[in-house]
Design an enzyme around this catalytic site. Sequence first.
Site, PDB file in Angstrom:
ATOM      1  N   SER A  16      40.892  35.738  30.281  1.00 30.20           N
ATOM      2  CA  SER A  16      41.863  34.847  29.624  1.00 30.20           C
ATOM      3  C   SER A  16      42.025  33.536  30.398  1.00 30.20           C
ATOM      4  CB  SER A  16      43.216  35.544  29.438  1.00 30.20           C
ATOM      5  OG  SER A  16      43.855  35.748  30.669  1.00 30.20           O
ATOM      6  N   MET A  89      36.377  40.300  40.722  1.00 34.47           N
ATOM      7  CA  MET A  89      36.857  41.426  41.523  1.00 34.47           C
ATOM      8  C   MET A  89      36.026  41.705  42.786  1.00 34.47           C
ATOM      9  SD  MET A  89      39.571  42.038  39.995  1.00 34.47           S
ATOM     10  CE  MET A  89      40.175  43.539  40.765  1.00 34.47           C
ATOM     11  N   ILE A  91      34.965  40.405  46.656  1.00 30.24           N
ATOM     12  CA  ILE A  91      35.386  39.487  47.718  1.00 30.24           C
ATOM     13  C   ILE A  91      34.219  38.545  48.019  1.00 30.24           C
ATOM     14  CG2 ILE A  91      36.064  39.364  50.146  1.00 30.24           C
ATOM     15  CD1 ILE A  91      37.522  42.051  49.687  1.00 30.24           C
ATOM     16  N   HIS A 108      45.820  33.670  41.634  1.00 33.08           N
ATOM     17  CA  HIS A 108      46.367  34.973  42.026  1.00 33.08           C
ATOM     18  C   HIS A 108      47.734  35.161  41.374  1.00 33.08           C
ATOM     19  CE1 HIS A 108      47.002  38.525  44.435  1.00 33.08           C
ATOM     20  NE2 HIS A 108      48.226  38.091  44.673  1.00 33.08           N
ATOM     21  N   VAL A 143      41.805  38.117  51.980  1.00 31.66           N
ATOM     22  CA  VAL A 143      42.094  38.418  50.581  1.00 31.66           C
ATOM     23  C   VAL A 143      43.368  37.680  50.201  1.00 31.66           C
ATOM     24  CG1 VAL A 143      42.655  40.257  48.929  1.00 31.66           C
ATOM     25  CG2 VAL A 143      40.941  40.650  50.695  1.00 31.66           C
ATOM     26  N   ASP A 144      43.231  36.660  49.372  1.00 35.72           N
ATOM     27  CA  ASP A 144      44.358  35.873  48.878  1.00 35.72           C
ATOM     28  C   ASP A 144      45.133  35.180  50.009  1.00 35.72           C
ATOM     29  OD1 ASP A 144      43.713  36.882  46.304  1.00 35.72           O
ATOM     30  OD2 ASP A 144      44.865  38.690  46.715  1.00 35.72           O
TER      31      ASP A 144
HETATM   32  C1  GRF Z   1      44.714  37.244  36.449  1.00 35.63           C
HETATM   33  O1  GRF Z   1      45.998  37.789  36.499  1.00 35.63           O
HETATM   34  C2  GRF Z   1      44.397  36.543  37.731  1.00 35.63           C
HETATM   35  O2  GRF Z   1      45.509  35.955  38.332  1.00 35.63           O
HETATM   36  C3  GRF Z   1      43.878  37.656  38.606  1.00 35.63           C
HETATM   37  O3  GRF Z   1      43.159  38.482  37.740  1.00 35.63           O
HETATM   38  C4  GRF Z   1      43.645  38.332  36.420  1.00 35.63           C
HETATM   39  C5  GRF Z   1      42.502  37.931  35.573  1.00 35.63           C
HETATM   40  O4  GRF Z   1      42.839  37.872  34.213  1.00 35.63           O
HETATM   41  N1  GRF Z   1      43.116  37.144  39.701  1.00 35.63           N
HETATM   42  P1  GRF Z   1      41.841  37.217  33.192  1.00 35.63           P
HETATM   43  O5  GRF Z   1      40.509  37.944  33.339  1.00 35.63           O
HETATM   44  O6  GRF Z   1      41.706  35.770  33.528  1.00 35.63           O
HETATM   45  O7  GRF Z   1      42.448  37.446  31.847  1.00 35.63           O
END
Ligand code: GRF
Length: 214
Positions: A16, A89, A91, A108, A143-144
């Site tokens: 999204s 997903m 790193i 994030h 991480v973040d």
């Molecule tokens: C989002 O909440 C983003 O902040 C996090 O993973 C989610 C990804 O959602 N890193 P989408 O795939 O962009 O819908």
Amino acid sequence: MRKSCRVAVLISGRGSNLKSLIENAANYEISLVLSNNPEAPGKTYAEAHKIGFEAFRRDNYKSVGELKAAIRSRLIQENPRFVCLAGFMLIVDQETIEQFPNRILNIHPSLLPNFPGLDTHERAVAGSVQRHGCTVHLVDRGVDTGLIVAQAGLDVRTGESAAELGARVLALEHQLYPWVVNNLAAGNIELSDGNVKFSSVAKEEAERRGFLLP
Ligand code: GRF
């Protein structure tokens, strides 16, 4: 409209944020979407906009390290101005970070440094925080943990579920991420080692839109 700034987006799932980055691209163009998941639902957004989508299937590599090296090679070949992680997903490894200094961004779903990692909305609700939101930051080895570029926050409602909260934060993400990338592309936000600078235009717009700058 300036479209000379090419951006690569890395996704693993729903996409999204990719959709929002595509639909709100004013000063940049998304030239490539890469994924570690060939079935990432988000690939339909790339396909619908005729943006190249390439998947790197884990089975095709001896190790995750080799898979990451393949993604890195493809990015080097593409040479985008920015690499945007959007629900990616894996790193990002050190070699890739070094290839694209101050050019890899992530979104994030929390107000960092609160709640790095996963299940941020669940932890926000469990922790009864009053403010929650999202952060665009540079990617570093942690991480973040990278330099915060901009944030968008909201008040957590009494009795709100993690899912409800997550949906409201996601709507903020969809505003914040393209805003940052458009302003980076326009030169209104400048990133250098450990430092982020905003033009007065960016500052005014951030204030008007309720975004928080560091
Ligand atoms: C989002 O909440 C983003 O902040 C996090 O993973 C989610 C990804 O959602 N890193 P989408 O795939 O962009 O819908």
